[in-house]
Design a protein around this motif. Sequence first.
Motif, short mmCIF file in Angstrom:
data_model
loop_
_atom_site.label_atom_id
_atom_site.label_comp_id
_atom_site.label_asym_id
_atom_site.label_seq_id
_atom_site.Cartn_x
_atom_site.Cartn_y
_atom_site.Cartn_z
N ASP A 42 -55.01 -52.94 3.11
CA ASP A 42 -54.71 -53.93 2.08
C ASP A 42 -55.36 -55.28 2.36
N ARG A 43 -55.52 -55.61 3.64
CA ARG A 43 -56.14 -56.88 4.01
C ARG A 43 -56.99 -56.69 5.25
N LEU A 44 -58.05 -57.49 5.31
CA LEU A 44 -58.92 -57.51 6.49
C LEU A 44 -59.02 -58.94 7.00
N THR A 63 -59.37 -64.23 6.13
CA THR A 63 -58.57 -63.07 5.75
C THR A 63 -58.84 -62.78 4.28
N VAL A 64 -59.13 -61.52 3.97
CA VAL A 64 -59.39 -61.14 2.58
C VAL A 64 -58.44 -60.04 2.17
N GLU A 65 -57.95 -60.13 0.95
CA GLU A 65 -57.23 -59.00 0.35
C GLU A 65 -58.28 -58.02 -0.17
N THR A 66 -58.05 -56.75 0.00
CA THR A 66 -59.07 -55.78 -0.36
C THR A 66 -59.03 -55.38 -1.83
N ARG A 67 -57.92 -55.56 -2.52
CA ARG A 67 -57.81 -55.17 -3.93
C ARG A 67 -57.93 -56.34 -4.89
N ARG A 68 -57.65 -57.55 -4.39
CA ARG A 68 -57.77 -58.76 -5.19
C ARG A 68 -58.72 -59.71 -4.47
N GLU A 69 -59.45 -60.49 -5.25
CA GLU A 69 -60.43 -61.38 -4.64
C GLU A 69 -59.73 -62.67 -4.19
N VAL A 70 -58.97 -62.53 -3.13
CA VAL A 70 -58.24 -63.63 -2.53
C VAL A 70 -58.70 -63.76 -1.08
N MET A 126 -68.28 -63.51 1.22
CA MET A 126 -67.74 -62.70 2.30
C MET A 126 -66.81 -61.62 1.78
N TRP A 127 -66.08 -61.91 0.71
CA TRP A 127 -65.22 -60.87 0.11
C TRP A 127 -66.07 -59.71 -0.38
N PRO A 130 -57.91 -54.67 10.29
CA PRO A 130 -56.90 -54.67 9.24
C PRO A 130 -55.67 -55.46 9.67
N VAL A 131 -55.04 -56.13 8.74
CA VAL A 131 -53.82 -56.89 9.05
C VAL A 131 -52.76 -56.58 7.98
#
Length: 241
Positions: free
Chosen positions: A22-24, A50-57, A122-123, A240-241
Amino acid sequence: MNDLLSHVLDVHGGLDRWSQIDRLQADVVLHGPFWSVRGFSEEPSRERLTVETRREVIRFSPWGNPELDMLLRAEDDRVDLRAAADDTVVESRSGIRSTYAGYELTSPWESLQVGYFIGYAMWNYLTTPFLFTYAGVTSREGEPWTENGEVWHRLEVSFPQPIATHSAQQTFYFGDDGLLRRLDYNVDVNVGVAVAHYVGAYREFDGIKVPTRRRVHRRNPDNSASENWSIGIDIESVWPV
């Protein structure tokens, strides 16, 4: 899904493994002459994001000041500077992508503009190639390309407007082993500069293969790359986090 994309996804770790993340978090080093032109230090800069993998956050911790983080929510076209201690908003910029209009190649950027550029880039880099399976993203196999004595397989990818990326149309080059070698795009927020972006030094992090060395060159009209690169990105670790 075309055969090339299917092969590429499997080689990079597979959709099953990606669906579990879910997050990296990543530690990266940015360097190169581009940054000083835009008002950022040319000295190598180590960033944790830190990036969310499903949303561009995307969140940088810290950003420019040990007491500040930067949060980019690309779906809202908004960047915030936040106090690391309590997450209160210190400074905010909405409609951030439109702020690059009228800039020239040598125009300095504000800190939040630099953060937006690094953040969405980076995302995209950390979610590639799994990003190609997301809603609205389409791809097709193009004509092969020969470079460095290898035949590279080109994947032409189209991105929908909700995804913040360099340009809506991009080309990704993969070797016979399914690993990414190069990507081409025009940088919309940087006066549409044509880029040939090379990647390498793959490492596996918790089941996902990631290129840890990136060098960005200008792209010539004949599709070759300029001799010198302007942006360097070295990824030290991903987890992953």
